[in-house]
Enzyme design. Structure first.
Site, mmCIF file in Angstrom:
data_model
loop_
_atom_site.group_PDB
_atom_site.id
_atom_site.type_symbol
_atom_site.label_atom_id
_atom_site.label_comp_id
_atom_site.label_asym_id
_atom_site.label_seq_id
_atom_site.Cartn_x
_atom_site.Cartn_y
_atom_site.Cartn_z
ATOM 1 N N LYS A 96 0.222 5.151 8.498
ATOM 2 C CA LYS A 96 0.967 5.323 7.241
ATOM 3 C C LYS A 96 -0.014 5.501 6.078
ATOM 4 O O LYS A 96 0.107 6.425 5.272
ATOM 5 C CB LYS A 96 1.836 4.085 6.967
ATOM 6 C CG LYS A 96 2.535 4.110 5.608
ATOM 7 C CD LYS A 96 3.010 2.722 5.138
ATOM 8 C CE LYS A 96 1.925 1.982 4.372
ATOM 9 N NZ LYS A 96 2.393 0.817 3.608
ATOM 10 N N LYS A 129 -7.190 1.550 -3.039
ATOM 11 C CA LYS A 129 -6.830 1.196 -1.662
ATOM 12 C C LYS A 129 -7.010 2.396 -0.741
ATOM 13 O O LYS A 129 -7.450 2.260 0.407
ATOM 14 C CB LYS A 129 -5.387 0.674 -1.608
ATOM 15 C CG LYS A 129 -4.908 0.262 -0.213
ATOM 16 C CD LYS A 129 -5.665 -0.953 0.348
ATOM 17 C CE LYS A 129 -5.352 -1.229 1.813
ATOM 18 N NZ LYS A 129 -4.129 -1.959 2.055
ATOM 19 N N THR A 137 0.871 -1.180 0.000
ATOM 20 C CA THR A 137 0.000 0.000 0.000
ATOM 21 C C THR A 137 0.901 1.220 0.000
ATOM 22 O O THR A 137 1.693 1.427 0.921
ATOM 23 C CB THR A 137 -0.914 0.007 1.234
ATOM 24 O OG1 THR A 137 -1.813 -1.087 1.130
ATOM 25 C CG2 THR A 137 -1.721 1.307 1.311
#
Lengths: 292, 292
Positions: free
Chosen positions: B245, B177, B102
């Site tokens: 993150k 995502k 990701t």
């Protein structure tokens, strides 16, 4: 007392979209049904099917073994139960009263305590599932009050709903409904932001739903309201004005218990913006208009 | 080229918890597998099953037809692809590279464009489904890049995941995502507030979940992480540090496109508080600690 068609006379107060369907199921199940609602016109269909009209809350209250209310705002609930022509002043001892309106937990406790003084049994039993749940008798019913009274009312709840859960003492039904609305509130913000992001990124939001709808991001709101947001369909399944009413109760109730709810507060402030944009009578998915 | 066990040599870079499971499925499917990861110790299990160790990214890149990366942060992705010992400097023409980390959508586009200059084919294909999805090969895989390359890689994706969706041009996998993580972010706030409200109101949160888990308030987070919140189980399914993150990338990417995301921003600020409380290495459900 136990409830039984042909034996129990049921009163139903409040024939909005939800109330009409719910009362209809009770009538269809064979109960003697007395109805009252502010605008008599709304009762016409159910009267044509055999329900009995009562001109006042007081008259209805004197004739019924069980009285169900499904009105609008907490102020309406207060008036219908505690006002001069209210239920508690007119219903006989042993009557069971059930408020299925989404209303204030504190008010539910007050009505329960007042009812006790009149030897009237009281449950708070708000629902979720919306118009369609009411129409299809698949409502989720979350109840508070005395367990033994709840148990006796189960047959009546079963003609209106599927997921019927006793949550605890008086007010617990309303508290559970507040937990439900709080889980929806910031969740709607999340769904709007996600789909707005997808659109801005040049993705096809329908295809994005295929990737994200079934995993850890999946929710009823994403999968049911997401497609309506994408299509620009603002038809109300659940009205923004009603959701705002519920969030106001939830915010007041959270603050009394010292709980901070920044997500709920954010959702409330954004929904207030949608009202300023004229979306009060649209479905909750119209929140997406703020992000598009 | 098409991928086929016994024909195609696959490289896998990054053997964290997710990477180990994913690489294991590829090996089990019969592919020749070359691996590299920063801490060689993490490769021991898969080497014992027949994978081939490569000391550097460059060495691995020269030997493989398809290279999959599953590393940590965008900076790691940048280094692995664009650094001096990076994939693009060493892989042969026609190699297919797939970043399943990701990572930043912008970086994915940059790598795709650089790769084109080297006649290397590039997909961004991040996943959702967590440790368990990787272990059980039920990951949701959302891919961006050239459709014809995606189509050729489907057999390889199918050994790792179930819900494999092509989302569009380069970067679209990462954007999808981000949409997934954005839908989770404010949704987690909603779940925490709802269950904290239920607890403060004196309800039994487990019983509340029975009422609210399946209706309009229902979500994966409520039904899967809610019970862990109630039980005080903070074991990481998905680490807070990793979620932060992802949210950082999502916030940067939203702001570049001019999208305001107050719900995401709120979730980020609350998760930063959980880090200060020492929950960085706990699961995302530890957000509940702020509300309890």
């Amino acid at each position: 007392m136990s409830v039984e068609p042909g034996q129990t006379s049921v009163g139903f107060i409040g024939l909005g979209v939800m109330g009409q369907s719910m009362a209809g199921h009770i009538l269809n199940a064979g109960y003697e049904l007395h109805v009252h609602t502010r605008t008599r016109q709304k009762a016409e269909i159910i009267l044509s099917k055999g329900a009995v009209w009562e001109d006042t809350v007081g008259r209805l209250s004197r004739k019924c073994d069980v009285i169900i209310t499904m009105v609008g705002f907490p102020a309406d609930v207060e008036d219908v139960y505690l006002g001069p022509d209210g239920i508690l002043n007119h219903a006989g001892k042993g009557t069971v009263v059930i408020d299925m309106t989404t209303s204030s937990p504190d008010l539910a406790v007050r009505i329960y305590e007042q009812a006790k003084l009149f030897s009237i049994e009281c449950l708070d039993a708000p629902v979720s599932g919306g118009d369609l749940g009411a129409l299809n008798a698949t409502l989720s019913i979350m109840a508070g009050g005395d367990k033994k009274i709840f148990d006796k009312m189960i047959p009546l709840f079963e003609v209106m709903g599927k997921n019927i859960v006793f949550q605890g003492k008086a007010g617990s039904g309303q508290h559970t409904k507040m937990a439900n609305q709080i889980a929806i509130a910031a969740g709607m913000v999340a769904v709007c932001e996600s789909l707005a992001y997808a659109k801005k990124a040049g993705l096809d939001p329908q295809t994005v739903l295929k990737s994200i709808g079934q995993g850890a991001a999946g929710s009823w709101s994403l999968n049911n309201l997401g497609p309506r947001m994408i299509a620009g369909d603002l038809e109300p399944g659940f009205y923004i004005k009603h959701f705002i009413k519920d969030m106001k109760i939830a915010i007041a109730s959270s603050s009394r218990s010292g709980l901070r709810t920044p997500g709920l507060d954010l959702a409330m402030s954004l929904y207030e913006k949608t009202v300023k944009m004229g979306y009060e009578n649209k479905g909750t998915q119209a929140l997406f208009k703020l992000f598009e």
